[in-house]
Enzyme design. Structure first.
Site, PDB file in Angstrom:
ATOM      1  N   LEU A 112      -2.523   6.934  14.300  1.00 11.92           N
ATOM      2  CA  LEU A 112      -1.213   6.353  14.024  1.00 11.92           C
ATOM      3  C   LEU A 112      -1.213   5.656  12.670  1.00 11.92           C
ATOM      4  O   LEU A 112      -0.849   6.261  11.666  1.00 11.92           O
ATOM      5  CB  LEU A 112      -0.807   5.411  15.163  1.00 11.92           C
ATOM      6  CG  LEU A 112      -0.661   6.100  16.530  1.00 11.92           C
ATOM      7  CD1 LEU A 112      -0.526   5.081  17.643  1.00 11.92           C
ATOM      8  CD2 LEU A 112       0.506   7.060  16.521  1.00 11.92           C
ATOM      9  N   CYS A 113      -1.636   4.409  12.630  1.00 11.55           N
ATOM     10  CA  CYS A 113      -1.521   3.634  11.398  1.00 11.55           C
ATOM     11  C   CYS A 113      -2.511   4.039  10.317  1.00 11.55           C
ATOM     12  O   CYS A 113      -2.182   4.030   9.138  1.00 11.55           O
ATOM     13  CB  CYS A 113      -1.615   2.148  11.711  1.00 11.55           C
ATOM     14  SG  CYS A 113      -0.245   1.622  12.784  1.00 11.55           S
ATOM     15  N   VAL A 114      -3.735   4.411  10.693  1.00 14.36           N
ATOM     16  CA  VAL A 114      -4.691   4.876   9.679  1.00 14.36           C
ATOM     17  C   VAL A 114      -4.195   6.193   9.090  1.00 14.36           C
ATOM     18  O   VAL A 114      -4.182   6.382   7.865  1.00 14.36           O
ATOM     19  CB  VAL A 114      -6.120   4.993  10.244  1.00 14.36           C
ATOM     20  CG1 VAL A 114      -7.065   5.610   9.220  1.00 14.36           C
ATOM     21  CG2 VAL A 114      -6.635   3.627  10.692  1.00 14.36           C
ATOM     22  N   THR A 117      -1.395   5.592   6.728  1.00 14.02           N
ATOM     23  CA  THR A 117      -1.889   4.971   5.498  1.00 14.02           C
ATOM     24  C   THR A 117      -2.519   6.010   4.578  1.00 14.02           C
ATOM     25  O   THR A 117      -2.252   6.029   3.368  1.00 14.02           O
ATOM     26  CB  THR A 117      -2.899   3.855   5.834  1.00 14.02           C
ATOM     27  OG1 THR A 117      -2.269   2.914   6.709  1.00 14.02           O
ATOM     28  CG2 THR A 117      -3.377   3.154   4.577  1.00 14.02           C
TER      29      THR A 117
END
Length: 175
Positions: A112-114, A117
């Protein structure tokens, strides 16, 4: 000079299912952060700001960065409300001011967030190094955590980009 982006390594991630090799991931992030600082680089902690009642609600215990992370006064904290820390934050402007040669990316959650990014850093014209053994998540209903990590490392290594994207283990980056 490098910038290390550490994504969402906050107390709230301790809730729910155990995270894959969390202790090892934290140790490797600390090692990388120390090396980046030694080389006059910048460490940037991304801090998720959840909604009311969320595990990451600002000013609650879950919102704090993990106490096991070694932090220095010169480190930067960027607060975000979306998976992508470039969206609606000053991360892009801060990176532009720092002008790192490359951005190292580590943290939670791989898928998700990695992932957001990594993709956004590449889209924002940065040379990226994904630290393959310094991101984590818990098992998903359809796939165990180790398989999700292997899958995303493979995907990131095959992104079509006009910038450099490299995958490296922590020990390679500490040399």
């Amino acid at each position: 000079m490098d910038a290390l982006i550490v994504v969402d390594m906050q107390v709230g991630l301790l809730n729910g299912e155990p995270k894959h090799d969390l202790r090892g991931v934290v140790e490797r992030i600390n090692q990388l952060a120390a090396r980046v600082r030694e080389r006059s680089g910048t460490v940037i902690f991304i801090q998720r700001c959840g909604g009311k009642g969320d595990d990451f609600e600002p000013e609650t215990p879950g919102w704090a960065l993990l106490p096991e992370l070694y932090r220095e006064p010169a480190d930067i904290v960027v607060r975000k409300t979306l998976n992508d820390p470039f969206a609606g934050t000053d991360l892009s402007a801060r990176l532009q001011a720092i002008a790192p040669d490359r951005i190292l990316i580590a943290g939670w959650a791989t898928d998700l967030c990695v992932d957001a990014t990594v993709r956004s850093a590449v889209s924002n014209h940065h040379d990226v190094v994904v630290v393959t053994d310094a991101h984590t998540l818990n098992d998903r209903p359809h796939l165990d955590a180790a398989s999700v990590i292997r899958h995303h490392n493979w995907v990131w290594g095959h992104l079509i980009t006009q910038r450099s994207i490299r995958l490296a283990r922590t020990n390679e980056l500490l040399l």
